[in-house]
Design a protein around this motif. Structure first.
Motif, PDB file in Angstrom:
ATOM      1  N   ALA A  72       2.373 -13.926  -2.916  1.00  0.00           N
ATOM      2  CA  ALA A  72       2.941 -12.909  -2.025  1.00  0.00           C
ATOM      3  C   ALA A  72       4.029 -12.099  -2.714  1.00  0.00           C
ATOM      4  O   ALA A  72       4.110 -10.877  -2.532  1.00  0.00           O
ATOM      5  N   PHE A  73       4.870 -12.757  -3.516  1.00  0.00           N
ATOM      6  CA  PHE A  73       5.982 -12.011  -4.123  1.00  0.00           C
ATOM      7  C   PHE A  73       5.483 -10.987  -5.142  1.00  0.00           C
ATOM      8  O   PHE A  73       6.117  -9.951  -5.344  1.00  0.00           O
ATOM      9  N   ARG A  74       4.333 -11.239  -5.757  1.00  0.00           N
ATOM     10  CA  ARG A  74       3.738 -10.240  -6.662  1.00  0.00           C
ATOM     11  C   ARG A  74       3.050  -9.139  -5.870  1.00  0.00           C
ATOM     12  O   ARG A  74       3.152  -7.950  -6.204  1.00  0.00           O
ATOM     13  N   LEU A  75       2.332  -9.522  -4.831  1.00  0.00           N
ATOM     14  CA  LEU A  75       1.697  -8.517  -3.979  1.00  0.00           C
ATOM     15  C   LEU A  75       2.742  -7.602  -3.349  1.00  0.00           C
ATOM     16  O   LEU A  75       2.520  -6.390  -3.208  1.00  0.00           O
ATOM     17  N   ALA A  76       3.884  -8.175  -2.985  1.00  0.00           N
ATOM     18  CA  ALA A  76       4.946  -7.385  -2.351  1.00  0.00           C
ATOM     19  C   ALA A  76       5.432  -6.271  -3.273  1.00  0.00           C
ATOM     20  O   ALA A  76       5.676  -5.137  -2.823  1.00  0.00           O
ATOM     21  N   ARG A  77       5.566  -6.587  -4.561  1.00  0.00           N
ATOM     22  CA  ARG A  77       6.000  -5.551  -5.513  1.00  0.00           C
ATOM     23  C   ARG A  77       4.966  -4.437  -5.607  1.00  0.00           C
ATOM     24  O   ARG A  77       5.298  -3.254  -5.683  1.00  0.00           O
ATOM     25  N   MET A  78       3.687  -4.813  -5.614  1.00  0.00           N
ATOM     26  CA  MET A  78       2.622  -3.820  -5.683  1.00  0.00           C
ATOM     27  C   MET A  78       2.615  -2.945  -4.432  1.00  0.00           C
ATOM     28  O   MET A  78       2.427  -1.723  -4.510  1.00  0.00           O
ATOM     29  N   ILE A  79       2.828  -3.558  -3.281  1.00  0.00           N
ATOM     30  CA  ILE A  79       2.847  -2.794  -2.027  1.00  0.00           C
ATOM     31  C   ILE A  79       4.064  -1.875  -1.979  1.00  0.00           C
ATOM     32  O   ILE A  79       3.967  -0.700  -1.613  1.00  0.00           O
ATOM     33  N   GLU A  80       5.219  -2.397  -2.362  1.00  0.00           N
ATOM     34  CA  GLU A  80       6.444  -1.593  -2.342  1.00  0.00           C
ATOM     35  C   GLU A  80       6.325  -0.384  -3.269  1.00  0.00           C
ATOM     36  O   GLU A  80       6.798   0.720  -2.943  1.00  0.00           O
ATOM     37  N   ASN A  81       5.677  -0.609  -4.424  1.00  0.00           N
ATOM     38  CA  ASN A  81       5.504   0.482  -5.389  1.00  0.00           C
ATOM     39  C   ASN A  81       4.310   1.379  -5.072  1.00  0.00           C
ATOM     40  O   ASN A  81       3.968   2.255  -5.859  1.00  0.00           O
ATOM     41  N   LYS A  82       3.674   1.106  -3.934  1.00  0.00           N
ATOM     42  CA  LYS A  82       2.520   1.891  -3.473  1.00  0.00           C
ATOM     43  C   LYS A  82       1.344   1.822  -4.451  1.00  0.00           C
ATOM     44  O   LYS A  82       0.537   2.751  -4.562  1.00  0.00           O
ATOM     45  N   GLU A  83       1.249   0.682  -5.156  1.00  0.00           N
ATOM     46  CA  GLU A  83       0.115   0.429  -6.040  1.00  0.00           C
ATOM     47  C   GLU A  83      -1.012  -0.287  -5.290  1.00  0.00           C
ATOM     48  O   GLU A  83      -2.139  -0.388  -5.789  1.00  0.00           O
ATOM     49  N   LEU A  84      -0.687  -0.835  -4.114  1.00  0.00           N
ATOM     50  CA  LEU A  84      -1.655  -1.590  -3.325  1.00  0.00           C
ATOM     51  C   LEU A  84      -1.472  -1.232  -1.857  1.00  0.00           C
ATOM     52  O   LEU A  84      -0.344  -1.199  -1.354  1.00  0.00           O
ATOM     53  N   SER A  85      -2.554  -0.992  -1.191  1.00  0.00           N
ATOM     54  CA  SER A  85      -2.533  -0.674   0.233  1.00  0.00           C
ATOM     55  C   SER A  85      -2.611  -1.958   1.058  1.00  0.00           C
ATOM     56  O   SER A  85      -3.466  -2.821   0.795  1.00  0.00           O
ATOM     57  N   PRO A  86      -1.731  -2.138   2.054  1.00  0.00           N
ATOM     58  CA  PRO A  86      -1.862  -3.290   2.953  1.00  0.00           C
ATOM     59  C   PRO A  86      -3.231  -3.359   3.620  1.00  0.00           C
ATOM     60  O   PRO A  86      -3.748  -4.456   3.863  1.00  0.00           O
ATOM     61  N   VAL A  87      -3.817  -2.208   3.903  1.00  0.00           N
ATOM     62  CA  VAL A  87      -5.146  -2.203   4.512  1.00  0.00           C
ATOM     63  C   VAL A  87      -6.178  -2.742   3.528  1.00  0.00           C
ATOM     64  O   VAL A  87      -7.032  -3.567   3.887  1.00  0.00           O
ATOM     65  N   GLU A  88      -6.093  -2.289   2.276  1.00  0.00           N
ATOM     66  CA  GLU A  88      -7.020  -2.780   1.242  1.00  0.00           C
ATOM     67  C   GLU A  88      -6.888  -4.294   1.086  1.00  0.00           C
ATOM     68  O   GLU A  88      -7.892  -5.025   1.011  1.00  0.00           O
ATOM     69  N   LEU A  89      -5.653  -4.779   1.036  1.00  0.00           N
ATOM     70  CA  LEU A  89      -5.412  -6.212   0.882  1.00  0.00           C
ATOM     71  C   LEU A  89      -5.955  -6.982   2.078  1.00  0.00           C
ATOM     72  O   LEU A  89      -6.631  -8.020   1.919  1.00  0.00           O
ATOM     73  N   THR A  90      -5.686  -6.498   3.272  1.00  0.00           N
ATOM     74  CA  THR A  90      -6.140  -7.186   4.479  1.00  0.00           C
ATOM     75  C   THR A  90      -7.661  -7.190   4.573  1.00  0.00           C
ATOM     76  O   THR A  90      -8.271  -8.211   4.933  1.00  0.00           O
ATOM     77  N   GLU A  91      -8.288  -6.080   4.230  1.00  0.00           N
ATOM     78  CA  GLU A  91      -9.756  -6.025   4.244  1.00  0.00           C
ATOM     79  C   GLU A  91     -10.342  -7.032   3.267  1.00  0.00           C
ATOM     80  O   GLU A  91     -11.357  -7.682   3.567  1.00  0.00           O
ATOM     81  N   HIS A  92      -9.688  -7.165   2.105  1.00  0.00           N
ATOM     82  CA  HIS A  92     -10.155  -8.135   1.109  1.00  0.00           C
ATOM     83  C   HIS A  92     -10.085  -9.555   1.665  1.00  0.00           C
ATOM     84  O   HIS A  92     -11.044 -10.335   1.520  1.00  0.00           O
ATOM     85  N   MET A  93      -8.968  -9.890   2.321  1.00  0.00           N
ATOM     86  CA  MET A  93      -8.797 -11.232   2.858  1.00  0.00           C
ATOM     87  C   MET A  93      -9.758 -11.486   4.020  1.00  0.00           C
ATOM     88  O   MET A  93     -10.339 -12.572   4.132  1.00  0.00           O
ATOM     89  N   LEU A  94      -9.938 -10.494   4.863  1.00  0.00           N
ATOM     90  CA  LEU A  94     -10.872 -10.653   5.981  1.00  0.00           C
ATOM     91  C   LEU A  94     -12.303 -10.836   5.490  1.00  0.00           C
ATOM     92  O   LEU A  94     -13.085 -11.601   6.076  1.00  0.00           O
ATOM     93  N   GLY A  95     -12.629 -10.169   4.397  1.00  0.00           N
ATOM     94  CA  GLY A  95     -13.946 -10.348   3.812  1.00  0.00           C
ATOM     95  C   GLY A  95     -14.173 -11.773   3.353  1.00  0.00           C
ATOM     96  O   GLY A  95     -15.256 -12.338   3.531  1.00  0.00           O
ATOM     97  N   ARG A  96     -13.146 -12.363   2.755  1.00  0.00           N
ATOM     98  CA  ARG A  96     -13.253 -13.757   2.326  1.00  0.00           C
ATOM     99  C   ARG A  96     -13.366 -14.683   3.537  1.00  0.00           C
ATOM    100  O   ARG A  96     -14.109 -15.675   3.504  1.00  0.00           O
ATOM    101  N   ILE A  97     -12.604 -14.384   4.580  1.00  0.00           N
ATOM    102  CA  ILE A  97     -12.690 -15.212   5.787  1.00  0.00           C
ATOM    103  C   ILE A  97     -14.100 -15.168   6.360  1.00  0.00           C
ATOM    104  O   ILE A  97     -14.686 -16.201   6.718  1.00  0.00           O
ATOM    105  N   ASN A  98     -14.687 -13.985   6.439  1.00  0.00           N
ATOM    106  CA  ASN A  98     -16.053 -13.850   6.958  1.00  0.00           C
ATOM    107  C   ASN A  98     -17.050 -14.630   6.112  1.00  0.00           C
ATOM    108  O   ASN A  98     -18.017 -15.210   6.634  1.00  0.00           O
ATOM    109  N   ARG A  99     -16.799 -14.652   4.799  1.00  0.00           N
ATOM    110  CA  ARG A  99     -17.743 -15.323   3.895  1.00  0.00           C
ATOM    111  C   ARG A  99     -17.535 -16.823   3.822  1.00  0.00           C
ATOM    112  O   ARG A  99     -18.500 -17.599   3.801  1.00  0.00           O
TER     113      ARG A  99
END
Length: 469
Positions: free
Chosen positions: A9-36
């Protein structure tokens, strides 16, 4: 590309803060794993796909507008299903509450939401938090991602299964007699039982009121620190809540542990499986190489813990579940019925004797902490057993084996942190726990971070992904 599912989380947080990663993109990725993966691992009782995506979109909008809230903003979190969630089914792992929808949030849920966390769903658990194996005969037992023929531990079974399989970034748990730490040890993650009262239990279904503690579970020490900062704090709605100054648990996390005095009670060296004993001895040697002063010590009062823990837990759990047991005994799994029935049969005199033993245990540990900074022992004397065809009997056996190792911290209210210490020959993780005096979470996190840097758990989650899931 970064493996988002197993990125801390602490690495993802830096990416999100720097706008290198979208929370929506991250959440979609996690939801995809949950579905699978969830149909096989069974970590989630109630995935919340639509709500999670709405929360992620709201977080992204706030961040793009310059309203970044901190290191949990946009981070996907799993919530143990004994935390009440307003308008969302909350079962505490039991069909007795299968249709229960709370009209409030647990205080911790509100705190995480205020930090911008995205709630992925409600996590599976042993019914009513009563057990350490993780069995759930109502909704199905979560599987241990390291080997799906083995139990994940409990009662925070869904929390650890989600983390070890990359279906959550961080998660909440509760620990009454080891329910964060034992499953963390069985699945190679980090589980913290904070000081009693540091984190509010308001809005969390109780197991045993004088022992219940809410805490974080994560795949890294910094993630534990981030979660604890958001979860801790005084709550007037919780009679046991501590009114203490807030801490920055990330600050000083990389402190040197050279010269730290660590005591290993003889009590924690008894009854160990040979593989756990071997891994633990190796871990002690590594801590000494890191500059810690490790020595064995005798704390005779620890022998009182199994009696005091069982009588206290059974008595308090029976008192809370009295009406439910009376009206719907069939809704309680056999192992839970045994525990509650024992509590109903306990006398006031037995409960009083247990509290006297508890007081002696508190005094014994207080004395020990005048000699050492931290106490150390295996979290559990075994690695995760195979899933049994007789879950009730296995659950009672795991409680009998593991409670003596974890319940001393609950009885005395001190913080305890389980960390991965290595793998046995079967490829299953083993854990050890650091225990400190009241409100010493920062010290325990510093020690755990130094330990984490040694990399004793060589088999990482990416390899787990490739070989097991």
């Amino acid at each position: 590309m970064t493996d988002l599912a197993f990125t801390d989380a602490f690495r993802l947080a830096r990416m999100i803060e720097n706008k290198e990663l979208s929370p929506v993109e991250l959440t979609e990725h996690m939801l995809g794993r949950i579905n699978r993966l969830n149909p096989e691992i069974n970590a989630y009782l109630s995935p919340l796909e639509s709500a999670a995506l709405e929360q992620a979109a709201a977080a992204e909008k706030e961040i793009m507008a310059g309203m970044y809230k901190g290191p949990l903003h946009g981070i996907p979190v799993g919530i143990k299903d004994n935390y009440k969630t307003k308008g969302i089914r909350t079962t505490a792992g039991s069909k007795l509450l299968g249709d229960f929808t709370p009209d409030i949030n647990a205080t911790v849920v509100d705190k995480l939401a205020a930090g911008g966390a995205v709630m992925l769903g409600k996590l599976n658990m042993q019914p009513f938090g009563a057990g350490l194996a993780g069995h759930n005969q109502d909704f199905g037992t979560p599987r241990n991602p390291w080997n799906k023929k083995h139990i994940p531990g409990g009662s925070s079974s869904g929390s650890v299964a989600a983390l070890a399989s990359g279906m959550a970034t961080v998660a909440t748990g509760t620990d009454t007699f080891g329910s964060n730490r034992v499953p963390a040890a069985f699945t190679g993650v980090y589980g913290l039982k904070p000081t009693y009262g540091l984190v509010s239990t308001h809005g969390i279904f109780p197991s045993a009121w004088s022992l219940d503690t809410a805490g974080p579970i994560a795949r890294s020490v910094p993630d534990l620190a981030i979660m604890l900062e958001h979860m801790a704090g005084f709550d007037p709605d919780d009679p046991a809540s501590l009114n203490v100054s807030p801490q920055n648990y990330m600050e000083g996390l990389d402190a040197d542990i050279c010269g730290m005095k660590i005591g290993v009670p003889d009590y924690y060296l008894q009854g160990l499986d040979k593989s756990v004993e071997k891994i633990f001895k190796s871990a002690v040697a590594i801590l000494e190489e890191m500059g810690a002063e490790v020595r064995e010590m005798d704390i005779p009062e620890l022998s009182l813990a199994p009696f005091a823990g069982f009588v206290t837990t059974a008595g308090e759990a029976a008192a809370y579940n009295y009406e439910g047991m009376k009206k719907h005994p069939e809704a309680y799994p056999k192992d839970v019925r045994v525990l509650l029935s024992t509590g109903l049969l306990s006398s006031t005199a037995q409960y009083e004797k247990a509290q006297q033993a508890r007081r002696k245990l508190v005094e014994g540990l207080q004395k020990a902490f005048t000699e050492v900074d931290v106490l150390l022992g295996p979290t559990a004397p075994v690695t995760a057993p195979k899933l049994s065809s007789k879950p009730g009997a296995q659950s009672l056996e795991v409680v009998q084996k593991c409670t003596p190792f974890t319940v001393p911290a609950n009885l005395t209210g001190i913080p305890a942190l389980s960390v991965p210490m290595g793998m046995d020959k079967k490829g299953l993780p083993a854990g050890m726990q650091f225990m400190g005096p009241h409100l010493s979470e920062k010290r325990l996190l510093q020690l755990a971070k130094a330990w984490e840097e040694t990399g004793p758990l060589k088999k990482k989650y990416g390899e787990l992904e490739g070989n097991r899931l």
